[in-house]
Design an enzyme around this catalytic site. Structure first.
Site, PDB file in Angstrom:
ATOM      1  N   ALA A 123     -26.426  27.440 -31.430  1.00 23.86           N
ATOM      2  CA  ALA A 123     -27.162  28.580 -31.979  1.00 23.86           C
ATOM      3  C   ALA A 123     -26.251  29.569 -32.695  1.00 23.86           C
ATOM      4  O   ALA A 123     -26.652  30.694 -32.980  1.00 23.86           O
ATOM      5  CB  ALA A 123     -27.903  29.276 -30.843  1.00 23.86           C
ATOM      6  N   ASN A 191     -24.892  28.938 -23.930  1.00 22.69           N
ATOM      7  CA  ASN A 191     -24.099  27.784 -24.350  1.00 22.69           C
ATOM      8  C   ASN A 191     -23.141  28.145 -25.483  1.00 22.69           C
ATOM      9  O   ASN A 191     -22.070  27.569 -25.595  1.00 22.69           O
ATOM     10  CB  ASN A 191     -25.033  26.671 -24.823  1.00 22.69           C
ATOM     11  N   HIS A 221     -26.652  36.570 -31.961  1.00 18.20           N
ATOM     12  CA  HIS A 221     -25.275  36.366 -31.484  1.00 18.20           C
ATOM     13  C   HIS A 221     -24.309  36.928 -32.526  1.00 18.20           C
ATOM     14  O   HIS A 221     -24.440  36.604 -33.712  1.00 18.20           O
ATOM     15  CB  HIS A 221     -24.957  34.877 -31.331  1.00 18.20           C
TER      16      HIS A 221
HETATM   17  N1  LIG Z   1     -25.472  24.376 -27.513  1.00 17.64           N
HETATM   18  C1  LIG Z   1     -26.350  25.358 -27.729  1.00 17.64           C
HETATM   19  O1  LIG Z   1     -26.118  26.303 -28.494  1.00 17.64           O
HETATM   20  C2  LIG Z   1     -27.660  25.319 -27.013  1.00 17.64           C
HETATM   21  C3  LIG Z   1     -28.701  26.148 -27.437  1.00 17.64           C
HETATM   22  C4  LIG Z   1     -29.899  26.059 -26.774  1.00 17.64           C
HETATM   23  C5  LIG Z   1     -30.057  25.230 -25.680  1.00 17.64           C
HETATM   24  N2  LIG Z   1     -29.002  24.485 -25.261  1.00 17.64           N
HETATM   25  C6  LIG Z   1     -29.109  23.636 -24.062  1.00 17.64           C
HETATM   26  O2  LIG Z   1     -29.662  22.375 -24.425  1.00 17.64           O
HETATM   27  C7  LIG Z   1     -30.417  21.864 -23.319  1.00 17.64           C
HETATM   28  C8  LIG Z   1     -31.823  21.476 -23.808  1.00 17.64           C
HETATM   29  O3  LIG Z   1     -32.487  22.615 -24.318  1.00 17.64           O
HETATM   30  P1  LIG Z   1     -34.075  22.574 -24.570  1.00 17.64           P
HETATM   31  O4  LIG Z   1     -34.442  23.883 -25.155  1.00 17.64           O
HETATM   32  O5  LIG Z   1     -34.439  21.317 -25.258  1.00 17.64           O
HETATM   33  O6  LIG Z   1     -34.592  22.529 -23.048  1.00 17.64           O
HETATM   34  P2  LIG Z   1     -36.059  22.138 -22.507  1.00 17.64           P
HETATM   35  O7  LIG Z   1     -36.199  22.857 -21.212  1.00 17.64           O
HETATM   36  O8  LIG Z   1     -37.078  22.339 -23.564  1.00 17.64           O
HETATM   37  O9  LIG Z   1     -35.929  20.567 -22.230  1.00 17.64           O
HETATM   38  C9  LIG Z   1     -35.031  20.017 -21.309  1.00 17.64           C
HETATM   39  C10 LIG Z   1     -35.581  18.651 -20.874  1.00 17.64           C
HETATM   40  O10 LIG Z   1     -34.536  17.975 -20.150  1.00 17.64           O
HETATM   41  C11 LIG Z   1     -35.102  17.402 -18.964  1.00 17.64           C
HETATM   42  N3  LIG Z   1     -34.046  17.343 -17.954  1.00 17.64           N
HETATM   43  C12 LIG Z   1     -33.452  18.375 -17.319  1.00 17.64           C
HETATM   44  N4  LIG Z   1     -32.495  17.924 -16.472  1.00 17.64           N
HETATM   45  C13 LIG Z   1     -32.475  16.568 -16.596  1.00 17.64           C
HETATM   46  C14 LIG Z   1     -31.704  15.542 -16.008  1.00 17.64           C
HETATM   47  N5  LIG Z   1     -30.773  15.825 -15.093  1.00 17.64           N
HETATM   48  N6  LIG Z   1     -31.928  14.252 -16.381  1.00 17.64           N
HETATM   49  C15 LIG Z   1     -32.899  13.968 -17.293  1.00 17.64           C
HETATM   50  N7  LIG Z   1     -33.673  14.907 -17.877  1.00 17.64           N
HETATM   51  C16 LIG Z   1     -33.464  16.193 -17.547  1.00 17.64           C
HETATM   52  C17 LIG Z   1     -36.251  18.325 -18.585  1.00 17.64           C
HETATM   53  O11 LIG Z   1     -37.222  17.642 -17.796  1.00 17.64           O
HETATM   54  C18 LIG Z   1     -36.791  18.747 -19.956  1.00 17.64           C
HETATM   55  O12 LIG Z   1     -37.788  17.865 -20.415  1.00 17.64           O
HETATM   56  C19 LIG Z   1     -30.429  22.954 -22.244  1.00 17.64           C
HETATM   57  O13 LIG Z   1     -29.456  22.694 -21.251  1.00 17.64           O
HETATM   58  C20 LIG Z   1     -30.062  24.202 -23.010  1.00 17.64           C
HETATM   59  O14 LIG Z   1     -29.389  25.165 -22.201  1.00 17.64           O
HETATM   60  C21 LIG Z   1     -27.835  24.497 -25.919  1.00 17.64           C
END
Ligand SMILES: NC(=O)c1ccc[n+]([C@@H]2O[C@H](COP(=O)([O-])OP(=O)(O)OC[C@H]3O[C@@H](n4cnc5c(N)ncnc54)[C@H](O)[C@@H]3O)[C@@H](O)[C@H]2O)c1
Length: 269
Positions: A123, A191, A221
């Site tokens: 992000a 993150n 940010h």
């Molecule tokens: N790098 C970045 O800048 C950034 C930005 C936003 C989100 N993220 C991260 O990316 C990830 C996904 O974000 P999102 O918005 O798609 O989340 P979300 O909550 O919409 O989806 C996450 C999915 O992963 C599944 N899940 C969770 N733990 C699991 C596991 N151990 N094994 C299998 N499936 C699992 C959940 O059931 C859910 O369907 C999160 O960890 C979030 O913190 C990173």
């Protein structure tokens, strides 16, 4: 074409799957997985080229790249399996990589199997400049993140510090400290702090401030870096995802763009 598997079928996983399915990326989506198996089946069935739903080990054996977009816990559960099955890994829940022991193990595995671990810029913008700046001397590196309270609800730090963000009336600093503590206290929110730590001076030397602003509509940010190169200041005002207010739209787009970089022969920037 690059054979890809996706773990985590929430906002980012679904956006990425649709981009591959729609031909935006030169890749083939072979498999999806989610611990909520119905969600994985639902996503697979909604695509015009439905991938298989399979566990992580089978996915790693049949794909060239597994994209984690699930949770920090998922990175711990799957990363060894992916890399040791001769498969590269893209990590969205980058906070997990601030665990030095885990990171060392994964880097060793990736080297041994000649695979790569990719971390998209997520992000935030400015990681290219930050990386270059860090080749020289850096004096200061700070991240200020401002989010609407509902994007911060449920964070462990708020519980521990007894802060009820939903009752705030004015912008309030709810955290100030190192990136390592920010990621521990806000594992689903910050993150970007982990990404700049890994690209820059490390998590202990990166300062983070988190502001809950009841009037904010966007996740903002601001990265500030000062060093012998001069000064870099970069602000992104992110539109939150309608499905998951904790995640910014740009994070999903950065996963797509990283995948394009991996899949295409021409790399710019
Ligand atoms: N790098 C970045 O800048 C950034 C930005 C936003 C989100 N993220 C991260 O990316 C990830 C996904 O974000 P999102 O918005 O798609 O989340 P979300 O909550 O919409 O989806 C996450 C999915 O992963 C599944 N899940 C969770 N733990 C699991 C596991 N151990 N094994 C299998 N499936 C699992 C959940 O059931 C859910 O369907 C999160 O960890 C979030 O913190 C990173």
């Amino acid at each position: 074409m690059l054979k890809v598997g996706i773990v985590g079928c929430g906002f980012i996983g679904t956006t990425l799957a649709r981009a591959i399915d729609g031909g935006v990326v030169e890749a083939e989506l072979l498999a999806v997985y989610d611990r909520n198996i119905e969600r994985a089946r639902g996503l697979a069935a909604s695509l015009s080229h439905p991938p298989d739903v399979m566990d992580v080990e089978s996915m790693a054996k049949s794909c060239e790249l597994v994209v984690e977009c699930a949770s920090q816990q998922a990175v711990k559960e799957l990363a060894h399996t992916v890399l040791s099955n001769e498969c590269s890994l893209m990590v969205m829940s980058v906070g997990a990589l601030l665990d030095e022991k885990l990171r060392d193990e994964l880097e060793k595995l990736a080297r041994a199997h000649r695979e790569k671990i990719y971390v998209p810029s997520g992000a935030l913008a400015g990681l290219d400049g930050l990386r270059a700046a860090c080749v020289g001397k850096i004096h200061r590196m700070e991240l200020t993140t401002t989010k609407p309270p509902m994007a911060l609800v449920g964070a462990p730090h708020l519980r521990e510090a007894n802060i009820d963000v939903e009752r705030l009336k004015v912008p309030t600093v709810v955290f100030e400290g190192t990136a390592i503590d920010a990621v521990r206290g806000f594992p689903a929110n910050i993150n970007v702090a982990a990404a700049i730590s890994l690209a820059g001076m490390g998590a202990e030397k990166t300062r983070v401030r988190i502001v809950a602003d009841p009037s904010a509509q966007r996740n903002t940010h601001t990265l500030l870096v000062e060093g012998e190169f001069g000064r870099l200041e970069c602000t992104v005002q992110n539109v939150p995802s309608p499905e998951n207010p904790k995640t910014s739209m740009l994070a999903a787009l950065s996963a797509i763009s990283t995948l394009k970089r991996i899949a295409q022969p021409l790399q710019v920037g």
